[in-house]
Every structure is written in C-alpha cells, then in structure tokens.
Design an enzyme around this catalytic site. Structure first.
Site, mmCIF file in Angstrom:
data_model
loop_
_atom_site.group_PDB
_atom_site.id
_atom_site.type_symbol
_atom_site.label_atom_id
_atom_site.label_comp_id
_atom_site.label_asym_id
_atom_site.label_seq_id
_atom_site.Cartn_x
_atom_site.Cartn_y
_atom_site.Cartn_z
ATOM 1 N N ASP A 5 56.483 73.402 37.833
ATOM 2 C CA ASP A 5 55.754 73.391 36.567
ATOM 3 C C ASP A 5 56.681 73.067 35.398
ATOM 4 O O ASP A 5 57.671 73.754 35.167
ATOM 5 C CB ASP A 5 55.093 74.750 36.345
ATOM 6 C CG ASP A 5 54.156 75.110 37.489
ATOM 7 O OD1 ASP A 5 53.195 74.371 37.697
ATOM 8 O OD2 ASP A 5 54.421 76.108 38.187
ATOM 9 N N THR A 65 59.218 77.372 43.081
ATOM 10 C CA THR A 65 58.323 77.605 41.962
ATOM 11 C C THR A 65 57.952 79.068 41.819
ATOM 12 O O THR A 65 57.860 79.800 42.809
ATOM 13 C CB THR A 65 57.047 76.750 42.110
ATOM 14 O OG1 THR A 65 56.144 77.057 41.035
ATOM 15 C CG2 THR A 65 56.346 77.011 43.438
ATOM 16 N N ASP A 100 62.161 72.497 40.567
ATOM 17 C CA ASP A 100 61.112 73.320 39.977
ATOM 18 C C ASP A 100 59.830 72.480 39.946
ATOM 19 O O ASP A 100 59.884 71.244 39.993
ATOM 20 C CB ASP A 100 61.532 73.736 38.567
ATOM 21 C CG ASP A 100 60.435 74.445 37.826
ATOM 22 O OD1 ASP A 100 59.907 75.441 38.340
ATOM 23 O OD2 ASP A 100 60.079 73.987 36.720
#
Length: 227
Positions: free
Chosen positions: A12, A112, A10
């Site tokens: 963020d 993402t 991932d």
C-alpha cells in the site's frame, strides 16, 4: 555491485495507490456503526498494520468488535466504495518492476500490514494471481506489524535469503523503520506519499535511497541501491 538476492516490496502506497482507499473503508465502517472517526484518525492506517490500527484507535472499545471483524468490515466497505466508482490503481512502474524481477529471476515477496484478504483484493491491479509471487507476508502472518521487523525477517526466511542481501522498497516511516531493523537495504518511493504538511505525509528521510517513483528502474539501478 551485484543485484539483490531478493526484492521485498511493501504494497500500500508503494505498489498500489490504496492508502486513502483503506482510510475511506475504515471510516465508512466506523460511521455505519455509529462511531465516526476524525479525519486524522482514519489517516493512521497509512503505514500501519491492523493490530496497531486496532489498538491505537481503540476500535475494540469504540466498535465492540474484534480486530478480525474490523478487517472484514473494512474489506466489505471498500467493495461498496469500488461499486460506487472508487479505484485501486497500480502506482507508476509497479508492474514493470515486477516484470523486471521475473526477467532476471530475482525472487519477490510482498510484505504488507494489510490482511491477506486485502492483499488478494489488490493483486488484479498488479496483474498478479495468488501464488505468482515467491512469497507474501500479511498482517496475520506475524506477531507484530511495522515498525517492527517481523514481516521482513519472515519474508527473508521464506525465501531462504540473508537479510543483508535483500532490497526493500517502502513508502512509510513505519515500513522504513521495519526494514532497517531487519538489517536490509531500504529504498523509499515517493509516488504514493502525500505532500509535506498534509495529514498522513510520511517522513522517508531514513531510507538509504530515494525514488520519485518506480518508473524506469533497471537491473543496474537495483544493483546500485545495494551499495
């Protein structure tokens, strides 16, 4: 136990400390268009893709613009915030983890809920350039965002790796659910998570392994987390 055949990360809140930057950018856009968000609404961006954010916050109705226009407006708002001194820092150990994967020839994909323009905006914080990753999957690349497994399954397909041979590192509830639904091993990193009881805190309990941060990871650690 052998190391993973692929590392799916991932972005963020896992590699970069960006969740509050995204929230601030969207809040600035909405404020400037005369439809301010409540603080808890802005925090909905944590762990969710743009389609889910757009629908959940009724941004089409409130702002009168498309999801693509919301994305572009938020990216522009963040550029203003960067000009005002806001930073987009890498989280501890993120760069070192990418280097570890390169050293041991483990392919890496970033998966993402952010748009590709935001993904590219974040690459300098990780010392990366477009094309240096084996693959990347952004919000516009799949029909459904996290907690649906589409992004992680697409990454495994791009890398030609069986889902069960992939190790995912996530920070959000939605991301953990997505990786589990894809049939992958899931590690939660707490470095970017907000404190328990704070708005936006993510329950990471369903992950199979838990880390305080990405700092200090070794190849043997990645292998152990496949068990």
């Amino acid at each position: 136990m052998s190391p993973p055949h692929a590392l799916l990360l991932d972005l963020d809140g896992t590699l970069i400390d960006s969740e509050m930057v995204h929230a601030a950018g969207l809040a600035r856009l909405c404020r400037d268009r005369g439809a301010p968000l409540a603080p808890e609404e802005a925090l909905y961006v944590i762990g969710h893709g743009w389609r889910e954010i757009y629908d959940h916050l009724r941004l089409g109705e409130r702002l009168g613009i498309s999801v693509e226009a919301v994305i572009q407006g938020t990216v522009a708002a963040k550029e203003i915030l960067f000009g005002e001194g806001l930073e987009l820092p890498a989280l501890p150990g993120a760069r070192e983890l990418l280097a570890l994967a390169r050293e041991h020839a483990i392919p890496v994909a970033i998966v993402t809920g952010s748009a590709r323009c935001e993904f590219e905006q974040a690459l300098p914080a990780l010392g990366l350039k477009p094309g240096e990753l084996a693959a990347s999957v952004c919000s516009e690349d799949v029909p459904r965002g996290k907690p649906n497994p589409d992004g992680y399954l697409r990454a495994a397909e791009l890398l030609a790796v069986a889902p069960g041979s992939c190790l995912v590192i996530e920070d959000s509830e939605a991301g953990i659910e997505a990786a589990l639904a894809a049939g992958m091993r899931v590690v939660a990193s707490a470095a970017g998570n907000r404190p328990v009881g704070s708005p936006g805190h993510q329950d990471q309990g369903r992950a199979q392994h838990h880390l305080a941060s990405l700092a200090g990871l070794r190849l043997a650690d990645l292998a152990a987390m496949m068990g």
